[in-house]
Design a protein around this motif. Structure first.
Motif, mmCIF file in Angstrom:
data_model
loop_
_atom_site.group_PDB
_atom_site.id
_atom_site.type_symbol
_atom_site.label_atom_id
_atom_site.label_comp_id
_atom_site.label_asym_id
_atom_site.label_seq_id
_atom_site.Cartn_x
_atom_site.Cartn_y
_atom_site.Cartn_z
ATOM 1 N N PHE A 61 0.723 -1.139 -0.113
ATOM 2 C CA PHE A 61 -0.073 -0.020 -0.050
ATOM 3 C C PHE A 61 0.758 1.196 0.054
ATOM 4 O O PHE A 61 2.079 1.276 0.185
ATOM 5 C CB PHE A 61 -0.841 -0.007 1.160
ATOM 6 C CG PHE A 61 -0.166 0.456 2.406
ATOM 7 C CD1 PHE A 61 -0.239 1.941 2.822
ATOM 8 C CD2 PHE A 61 0.183 -0.790 3.335
ATOM 9 C CE1 PHE A 61 0.407 2.086 4.088
ATOM 10 C CE2 PHE A 61 0.896 -0.133 4.587
ATOM 11 C CZ PHE A 61 0.804 1.069 5.039
ATOM 12 N N THR A 62 0.390 2.331 -0.437
ATOM 13 C CA THR A 62 0.902 4.001 -0.441
ATOM 14 C C THR A 62 0.480 4.654 0.675
ATOM 15 O O THR A 62 -0.545 4.870 0.786
ATOM 16 C CB THR A 62 0.970 4.103 -1.805
ATOM 17 O OG1 THR A 62 1.402 3.240 -3.041
ATOM 18 C CG2 THR A 62 1.712 5.480 -1.926
ATOM 19 N N SER A 63 1.519 5.036 1.312
ATOM 20 C CA SER A 63 1.263 6.097 2.250
ATOM 21 C C SER A 63 1.509 7.571 1.519
ATOM 22 O O SER A 63 2.836 7.693 1.215
ATOM 23 C CB SER A 63 2.076 6.108 3.313
ATOM 24 O OG SER A 63 1.930 7.240 4.264
ATOM 25 N N VAL A 64 0.534 8.130 1.269
ATOM 26 C CA VAL A 64 0.622 9.532 0.627
ATOM 27 C C VAL A 64 1.265 10.549 1.746
ATOM 28 O O VAL A 64 0.360 11.053 2.434
ATOM 29 C CB VAL A 64 -0.463 9.939 0.044
ATOM 30 C CG1 VAL A 64 -0.347 11.332 -0.604
ATOM 31 C CG2 VAL A 64 -1.029 8.896 -1.162
ATOM 32 N N GLY A 65 2.300 10.983 1.870
ATOM 33 C CA GLY A 65 2.887 11.704 2.922
ATOM 34 C C GLY A 65 3.353 10.569 4.133
ATOM 35 O O GLY A 65 3.130 9.501 4.081
ATOM 36 N N ARG A 66 3.809 11.391 4.922
ATOM 37 C CA ARG A 66 4.393 10.376 6.333
ATOM 38 C C ARG A 66 3.290 10.074 7.360
ATOM 39 O O ARG A 66 3.140 11.112 8.229
ATOM 40 C CB ARG A 66 5.622 10.999 6.939
ATOM 41 C CG ARG A 66 6.755 10.929 5.985
ATOM 42 C CD ARG A 66 8.029 11.195 6.442
ATOM 43 N NE ARG A 66 8.176 10.119 7.914
ATOM 44 C CZ ARG A 66 8.641 9.021 7.823
ATOM 45 N NH1 ARG A 66 8.903 8.353 6.631
ATOM 46 N NH2 ARG A 66 8.658 8.293 8.747
ATOM 47 N N LYS A 67 2.369 9.280 7.048
ATOM 48 C CA LYS A 67 1.087 9.065 7.824
ATOM 49 C C LYS A 67 1.561 8.228 9.162
ATOM 50 O O LYS A 67 2.617 7.850 9.224
ATOM 51 C CB LYS A 67 0.207 8.298 7.274
ATOM 52 C CG LYS A 67 -0.272 9.164 5.773
ATOM 53 C CD LYS A 67 -1.113 10.406 6.445
ATOM 54 C CE LYS A 67 -1.578 10.871 4.953
ATOM 55 N NZ LYS A 67 -2.640 10.295 4.244
ATOM 56 N N ASP A 68 0.787 8.159 10.161
ATOM 57 C CA ASP A 68 1.072 7.601 11.442
ATOM 58 C C ASP A 68 1.186 6.018 11.286
ATOM 59 O O ASP A 68 2.174 5.470 11.594
ATOM 60 C CB ASP A 68 0.069 7.487 12.392
ATOM 61 C CG ASP A 68 0.022 9.021 13.034
ATOM 62 O OD1 ASP A 68 0.963 9.749 12.942
ATOM 63 O OD2 ASP A 68 -1.061 9.206 13.719
ATOM 64 N N SER A 69 0.532 5.497 10.179
ATOM 65 C CA SER A 69 0.633 4.115 9.719
ATOM 66 C C SER A 69 2.258 3.577 9.452
ATOM 67 O O SER A 69 2.823 2.861 9.623
ATOM 68 C CB SER A 69 -0.296 3.768 8.490
ATOM 69 O OG SER A 69 -1.465 3.859 8.821
ATOM 70 N N LEU A 70 2.727 4.647 8.404
ATOM 71 C CA LEU A 70 4.062 4.225 7.971
ATOM 72 C C LEU A 70 5.029 4.476 9.013
ATOM 73 O O LEU A 70 5.956 3.702 9.166
ATOM 74 C CB LEU A 70 4.370 5.547 6.784
ATOM 75 C CG LEU A 70 5.731 5.495 6.346
ATOM 76 C CD1 LEU A 70 6.216 4.270 5.797
ATOM 77 C CD2 LEU A 70 5.954 6.662 5.283
ATOM 78 N N ARG A 71 4.807 5.296 9.897
ATOM 79 C CA ARG A 71 5.964 5.627 10.962
ATOM 80 C C ARG A 71 5.847 4.356 12.087
ATOM 81 O O ARG A 71 7.001 4.009 12.698
ATOM 82 C CB ARG A 71 5.471 6.955 12.000
ATOM 83 C CG ARG A 71 5.607 8.267 11.032
ATOM 84 C CD ARG A 71 5.442 9.641 12.235
ATOM 85 N NE ARG A 71 5.673 10.803 11.399
ATOM 86 C CZ ARG A 71 4.519 11.348 11.048
ATOM 87 N NH1 ARG A 71 3.448 11.078 11.317
ATOM 88 N NH2 ARG A 71 4.877 12.536 10.370
ATOM 89 N N ASN A 72 4.817 4.004 12.359
ATOM 90 C CA ASN A 72 4.522 2.990 13.233
ATOM 91 C C ASN A 72 5.055 1.631 12.498
ATOM 92 O O ASN A 72 5.732 0.739 13.195
ATOM 93 C CB ASN A 72 3.104 2.732 13.772
ATOM 94 C CG ASN A 72 2.580 3.733 14.523
ATOM 95 O OD1 ASN A 72 3.325 4.432 15.011
ATOM 96 N ND2 ASN A 72 1.343 3.526 14.582
#
Length: 212
Positions: A61-72
């Motif tokens: 999946f693609t995180s558009v921007g640096r979302k909490d999902s990506l950081r975690n």
């Protein structure tokens, strides 16, 4: 006659709206993650989602921007892709709210969690399918990051299984369209692929089936 759109001459948001209006329908990865620093679970829908590989089984999946999902995911190396069914439409939409970091969407929206089997992030209890993933890799593309997750466990509700296989009319998937539009299953059509050996034998004129 066609209307031409030049991404160089358009703003980022203008062309984003065009892309998401024509690349449709898009399946939704309802991604749950765990924040180890705040001891909280995050849950968010991502509609840039597909399968990357079968062996090994990898989804992306693609995180558009640096979302909490990506950081975690970067912090823990784990996440769960929960299936997005039609009957949870309002809850799925609500988890897209930009809650402050550390606020659990499970708690804020009232989504019941259940423990994962192989990963720390919880699954959505009412979702019929959960794909537990370990981070394979990430790829930065412009303002976005593609997240690849190796599926280490799949849990499927018996209620959606027919003859040992998930049945789409029981799954009732939601999809994202353009603007604030969402799609539901609608008509399901079936047609077999044509083998080249059958091509000259009239295979292209074979019958197709559909169900409502």
């Amino acid at each position: 006659m066609r209307t031409d759109f030049d991404p160089v001459a358009m703003s980022r948001n203008e062309f984003y709206k065009l892309l998401t209006a024509v690349v449709v329908p898009r399946p939704i990865a309802w991604v749950s993650t765990y924040d180890p620093y705040r001891d909280s679970a995050n849950l968010a829908p991502h509609s840039f989602f597909t399968i990357s590989s079968v062996e090994p089984p990898v989804v992306q999946f693609t995180s558009v921007g640096r979302k909490d999902s990506l950081r975690n995911i970067e912090d823990t190396g784990e996440f769960v892709v929960n299936f997005a069914p039609e009957h949870l439409f309002e809850q799925i939409n609500a988890t897209a709210t930009d809650f402050p970091r550390g606020v659990s969407e499970f708690d804020a929206v009232g989504v019941e969690p259940e423990p994962g089997l192989r990963v720390k992030p919880p699954r959505v209890a009412d979702s019929p399918v959960a794909l537990e993933c370990e981070l394979h890799s990430t790829l930065r593309l412009g303002d976005s990051t593609v997240v690849f997750g190796r599926v280490v466990h799949a849990a499927v509700s018996e209620d959606v299984i027919v003859d040992g296989h998930p049945e789409v009319t029981r799954l009732r998937p939601l999809t994202r369209l353009g603007k604030d539009e969402w799609g539901t299953l609608g008509e399901v059509r079936e047609i077999s692929r044509i083998r080249y050996a059958d091509w000259e034998g009239g295979g292209a004129a074979g019958s197709s089936r559909h169900s409502g």
